[in-house]
Design a protein around this motif. Structure first.
Motif, PDB file in Angstrom:
ATOM      1  N   ASN B 184     -66.211 -73.341 -55.837  1.00  0.00           N
ATOM      2  CA  ASN B 184     -66.575 -73.700 -54.344  1.00  0.00           C
ATOM      3  C   ASN B 184     -67.288 -75.094 -54.475  1.00  0.00           C
ATOM      4  O   ASN B 184     -67.763 -75.445 -55.500  1.00  0.00           O
ATOM      5  N   PRO B 185     -67.196 -75.665 -53.298  1.00  0.00           N
ATOM      6  CA  PRO B 185     -67.878 -77.033 -52.923  1.00  0.00           C
ATOM      7  C   PRO B 185     -69.565 -76.931 -53.450  1.00  0.00           C
ATOM      8  O   PRO B 185     -69.976 -77.969 -54.075  1.00  0.00           O
ATOM      9  N   LEU B 216     -59.239 -79.641 -52.642  1.00  0.00           N
ATOM     10  CA  LEU B 216     -59.654 -80.765 -51.993  1.00  0.00           C
ATOM     11  C   LEU B 216     -61.054 -80.933 -51.521  1.00  0.00           C
ATOM     12  O   LEU B 216     -61.995 -81.812 -51.344  1.00  0.00           O
ATOM     13  N   ALA B 217     -61.694 -79.736 -51.072  1.00  0.00           N
ATOM     14  CA  ALA B 217     -63.113 -79.600 -50.784  1.00  0.00           C
ATOM     15  C   ALA B 217     -63.965 -80.050 -51.980  1.00  0.00           C
ATOM     16  O   ALA B 217     -65.026 -80.608 -51.636  1.00  0.00           O
ATOM     17  N   LEU B 220     -63.767 -83.691 -52.471  1.00  0.00           N
ATOM     18  CA  LEU B 220     -64.744 -84.258 -51.474  1.00  0.00           C
ATOM     19  C   LEU B 220     -66.366 -84.523 -52.121  1.00  0.00           C
ATOM     20  O   LEU B 220     -66.946 -85.495 -52.005  1.00  0.00           O
ATOM     21  N   VAL B 221     -66.759 -83.186 -52.166  1.00  0.00           N
ATOM     22  CA  VAL B 221     -68.225 -83.190 -52.845  1.00  0.00           C
ATOM     23  C   VAL B 221     -68.381 -83.977 -54.212  1.00  0.00           C
ATOM     24  O   VAL B 221     -69.615 -84.688 -54.233  1.00  0.00           O
ATOM     25  N   ALA B 222     -67.354 -84.032 -55.046  1.00  0.00           N
ATOM     26  CA  ALA B 222     -67.402 -84.843 -56.155  1.00  0.00           C
ATOM     27  C   ALA B 222     -67.699 -86.475 -55.722  1.00  0.00           C
ATOM     28  O   ALA B 222     -68.273 -87.083 -56.259  1.00  0.00           O
ATOM     29  N   MET B 223     -66.783 -86.648 -54.714  1.00  0.00           N
ATOM     30  CA  MET B 223     -66.768 -88.048 -54.361  1.00  0.00           C
ATOM     31  C   MET B 223     -67.966 -88.377 -53.775  1.00  0.00           C
ATOM     32  O   MET B 223     -68.600 -89.572 -53.830  1.00  0.00           O
ATOM     33  N   GLU B 224     -68.707 -87.344 -53.006  1.00  0.00           N
ATOM     34  CA  GLU B 224     -70.120 -87.924 -52.276  1.00  0.00           C
ATOM     35  C   GLU B 224     -70.950 -88.179 -53.445  1.00  0.00           C
ATOM     36  O   GLU B 224     -72.160 -89.002 -53.344  1.00  0.00           O
TER      37      GLU B 224
END
Lengths: 301, 301
Positions: B184-185, B216-217, B220-224
């Motif tokens: 999970n994120p 995908l969530a 997103l966290v990894a990209m942030e």
């Protein structure tokens, strides 16, 4: 990551889910299912829609369902209402909350309601005022907020305008819908950042569809901005009316999986939730599309 | 939201996707498919696995595939290699990059490789050194980093330990795998925050499976956090070996949809990507499970 400690999941499966399912569910099965949902810990269930029975034959038994279920005192049982006639039926069935709906897109509103946005307002206002007179809370849905199948992009200012008008009528909560499931997380962030400058964010729920797989990522971004109320449909019931093979409503069980894993409280009992999902699946000719149910179904094969 | 301007998508469908598919794909169809993938803008394609043909019959034609495809000069064509014998075959086929693999979980490593983690290291080191001697770049996969089907939670310190050992051997890039799709994120955020204190984050790719809809969530966290390289398989090919009805690898087309909508450059051409997905789907008995392909298939019905 700043996240809410508690998230409220509003179950819309019996309405927004079933209305897009072609397998006809018997009234007694709907009642049994909603009674199971009432035992899961959910605090809010949208049980049916009082649109004209000719519009959505799946929900033609709205009064029987609303009268047939066992009501738990801590749960809000809501129903969708399109107009004064629907309100009368919903009041007769004594639902706790009335939901009105319209679109942020002029084209979608005309296709869906057969009226312009301006023509829709007085119809909804009559419902809101009538519901309020009977001490019912009212929820307003604004659909196609993140994209329209006819118009494409929707300006957040248009969504704000429609939403403001609904709040001015007296709605207690607004549900912002990504009706066709096109939103991405950056779009959601930009949208909500602007939106909450104009409207009371504590009265706003997000209603994502998972048609393109982005719903949980969108929920994550919304939570980081402080939003803590989400609509979903158990098992991913519903499909998308504009892409019938595709998944529709964000699945309650998938949302629960993510939130639970992140330590965010929902008051929901996982086992009872999956039991309720298995029950309604057993009344349909298809397998439910949620990730959780796909895994569960596989374990049973 | 601090996001990378560019993300590198590493296509693992021909290997990680096909190895979990039961429909046998003909060698010439694999070659045609990889040639189509080479025209999409992807810069990296993992084309096959040089495990013993008895292990994975789907990929028994590894040499024929590697020799049969047309190589584009700006694309890295990689292949999985389990041991020295596999390396010899991979070098004979002249792939650009060698991937080695092991698990962060002792139990999963034993089930998958039939060796303890300690026993696996010298086998992989022989491959890494042998590949380096031939001027090949090397990628290391660490699987079950976010959860193991046998052990449950995996301590990030165990993942760091295995990863460090692989970097010490000389790998050029590490791919951290959520093999069973449980992450999970928030878990990803905690994991990566600790992980990057010990290891070079610019050399780390994330390999999420979408078994529970969170991929995908998680991206997103990894990209942030600044991570900008993700593995995925076109069309969501692959399934999950521990839950066969469930979706497996994050779908390249779904990841592309989200990134493209967020204005993040990938160099990928959407039409060509979906054409490549439709091609491999046409060679299988099933529909591809990605959201994008479900929508596309519906439009064609």
């Amino acid at each position: 990551m700043a996240l809410p400690k508690h998230v409220t999941i509003k179950e819309v499966g019996p309405r927004d889910g079933l209305q897009n399912e072609s397998d006809m569910i018997r009234t007694e099965d709907k009642i049994d299912w909603i009674n199971l949902l009432s035992q899961t810990g959910l605090s809010y269930i949208e049980i049916t829609s009082f649109v004209h029975p000719k519009w959505i034959s799946q929900l033609a038994d709205a009064i029987e369902v609303a009268k047939g279920i066992e009501r738990e005192k801590d749960i809000t049982y809501a129903a969708l209402v399109p107009n004064k006639k629907g309100l009368e039926r919903a009041l007769e069935a004594n639902v706790d909350e009335i939901s009105v709906f319209m679109s942020a897109s002029e084209s979608h509103n005309r296709k869906n309601i057969n009226k312009s946005i301006e023509e829709t307002y007085p119809v909804l206002e009559e419902v809101v005022l009538g519901a309020k007179k009977q001490q019912k809370s009212v929820r307003g849905y604004v659909s196609t907020a993140f994209g329209c199948p006819y118009e494409g992009d929707i300006d957040v200012k248009d969504v704000i305008q429609v939403s403001k008008t609904l709040f001015d009528m007296g709605i207690d909560e607004l549900s912002i819908g990504d009706t066709i499931g096109v939103a991405n997380p950056l779009q959601v962030q930009h949208f909500l950042t602007e939106f909450r400058e104009h409207l009371p964010e504590q009265k706003v729920a997000l209603h994502f569809h998972d048609t393109r797989g982005t719903a949980l990522a969108n929920c994550l971004v919304a939570m980081e901005l402080g939003f803590d109320t989400f609509d979903s449909a158990l098992g991913g019931l519903g499909g998308c009316p504009y892409a019938k093979g595709a998944s529709g409503n964000l699945a309650t069980d998938d949302l629960f999986y993510m939130l639970n894993g992140m330590g965010i409280e929902t008051n929901i009992d996982r086992e009872k939730l999956l039991q309720a999902a298995s029950f309604i699946q057993s009344k349909m000719k298809k397998s439910l599309s949620s990730h959780q149910m796909q895994i569960l179904n596989q374990g049973r094969e």
